[in-house]
Scaffold this active site. Structure first.
Site, PDB file in Angstrom:
ATOM      1  N   LYS A   1       0.721  -1.348  -0.316  1.00  5.15           N
ATOM      2  CA  LYS A   1      -0.558  -0.126  -0.249  1.00  5.15           C
ATOM      3  C   LYS A   1       0.078   1.290   0.220  1.00  5.15           C
ATOM      4  O   LYS A   1       1.850   1.300   0.938  1.00  5.15           O
ATOM      5  CB  LYS A   1      -1.157  -0.449   1.471  1.00  5.15           C
ATOM      6  CG  LYS A   1      -2.204  -0.964   1.564  1.00  5.15           C
ATOM      7  CD  LYS A   1      -3.118  -0.900   0.145  1.00  5.15           C
ATOM      8  CE  LYS A   1      -3.207  -2.381  -0.078  1.00  5.15           C
ATOM      9  NZ  LYS A   1      -4.545  -2.364  -0.783  1.00  5.15           N
TER      10      LYS A   1
ATOM     11  N   LYS B   1     -12.596  -7.730  -7.526  1.00  2.54           N
ATOM     12  CA  LYS B   1     -12.566  -8.444  -5.759  1.00  2.54           C
ATOM     13  C   LYS B   1     -14.078  -8.576  -5.675  1.00  2.54           C
ATOM     14  O   LYS B   1     -15.131  -8.540  -6.678  1.00  2.54           O
ATOM     15  CB  LYS B   1     -12.754  -7.421  -5.112  1.00  2.54           C
ATOM     16  CG  LYS B   1     -11.146  -6.807  -4.883  1.00  2.54           C
ATOM     17  CD  LYS B   1     -11.030  -6.165  -4.309  1.00  2.54           C
ATOM     18  CE  LYS B   1      -8.899  -5.614  -3.843  1.00  2.54           C
ATOM     19  NZ  LYS B   1      -8.629  -4.171  -3.623  1.00  2.54           N
TER      20      LYS B   1
END
Length: 374
Positions: free
Chosen positions: A165, A271
């Site tokens: 991230k 997702k």
């Protein structure tokens, strides 16, 4: 076969390591999971899950997921759980949007359909491609050395992919810190590993370009979900020297078609909760494959039920296009079900059991928070 009853459960999934950080200062200490149990009149049971990534990831949150199920679940009572497109149509006609809520019901019905045929779910989704599916870690934003250590720890567990991230605010260190994070995480890169630098839509084009200018040549990674809007992403795309994979911006088939038509990206992160379940995922997988896009099969986050769904979809995805599948079990500090798919030698393989192959722990799930039907 008809749906007779739908039960909804709620369980908190504590973050492994205590806190998980995203771009823009977002952070989480636990995830609020919604789990659906669909029971047919003949007694067959299917399980599905939807666990939004907090309330600041996409336009979804756990309270909204459960509120939407108060409308969606009654609409499916009496329907055949094997008629996936018709179930999807009924949910769309009942409530616009709210793909996160549709997910739990859609997955549970696929679980039932696969059980009814005696097949693992992946065989219902095009057929098992033999061999382990490469799994990807999810490394929250942190100090560069700490992130490097987390990559090493996941590498030791057998993970071949790493989603790191980025998206530091200017006060935190901005593009300079993000460049350091990428360099640190890739410092020990092994053959066969794949890296995503994931901004979760948290960068401006200016931030991204400054970050990229600070990186040495030759770093092998993909930039994921850099910007929050299509216009900003398209602007960056024209000046970006690394491949781009889109995630949050692509939630529907129309979004994916737009990305392909405008050449906005080189791959897509599908997702389960974000796309709306398996029915939507396999439609979008076919569109992406037709365009030659690489695919990362993931979920926002979740338990073993989410992991099973991810793994079955990935197990049936063409390997030349499949990059990695997320193992959300590595992100949380609780187990809600038995699911026999260990990470071994860089990957995991969907079990050869009918349906998802999960056995929920009712002691953990507790009593339903809502029930519909008989």
């Amino acid at each position: 076969m008809r749906i007779a009853r739908i039960d909804i459960f709620q369980v908190d999934l504590p973050v492994k390591g205590g806190v998980y950080r995203l771009s823009g200062g977002r952070q989480y200490t636990a995830y609020d999971a919604t789990i659906a149990r669909v029971t047919t009149a003949c007694g067959r049971i299917g399980w599905g899950e939807s666990t939004p990534f907090g309330s600041t990831y996409v336009a979804a949150h756990a309270g909204g997921t459960r509120a939407a199920l108060y409308l969606l679940a009654p609409a499916l009572i009496g329907m055949d759980p094997r008629l996936h497109d018709r179930l999807w149509d009924r949910m769309r006609e009942t409530l616009r949007g709210h793909r996160d809520a549709r997910t739990a019901l859609d997955v549970a019905c696929w679980d039932i359909a696969a059980q009814a045929t005696g097949l693992p779910l992946c065989d219902m989704l095009g057929g098992r491609i033999p061999g382990p599916v490469p799994v990807i870690s999810s490394i929250g934003g942190d100090a560069p050395d700490a992130m490097r250590a987390k990559v090493a720890a996941h590498r030791a567990q057998g993970f071949l992919g790493h989603s790191i991230k980025i998206g530091a605010t200017e006060a935190e260190g901005g593009p300079s810190l993000d460049a350091e994070r990428i360099c640190a995480c890739l410092a020990d890169r092994q053959p066969g590993e794949w890296f995503l630098a994931d901004a979760n839509n948290g960068l401006t084009p200016e931030h991204a370009l400054r970050m990229l200018a600070l990186l040495p040549d030759g770093l092998d990674f993909v930039l994921e979900a850099p910007c929050a809007t299509w216009a900003a992403t398209q602007s960056l795309r024209a000046r970006c020297r690394v491949p781009i994979l889109l995630d949050e911006l692509i939630q529907s088939e129309g979004d994916l078609i737009q990305a392909i038509a405008n050449d906005t990206c080189d791959g897509v992160g599908l997702k389960v909760s974000k796309q709306g379940g398996i029915t939507a995922m396999i439609r979008q997988r076919s569109i992406a494959a037709s365009a030659g896009m690489v695919i990362s099969v993931q979920d926002t986050v979740g338990s073993e039920i989410s992991c099973a769904t991810i793994l079955h979809v990935a197990q049936s995805t063409p390997r030349p296009l499949l990059r990695c599948a997320l193992d959300p079990r590595a992100m949380v500090d609780i187990s809600v079900a038995t699911f026999d798919a260990p990470v071994v030698a860089g990957g995991a393989e969907a079990p050869d059991l009918p349906g998802l192959g999960v056995t929920p722990d009712m002691a953990v799930l507790g009593d339903p928070v809502a029930s519909f039907g008989g």
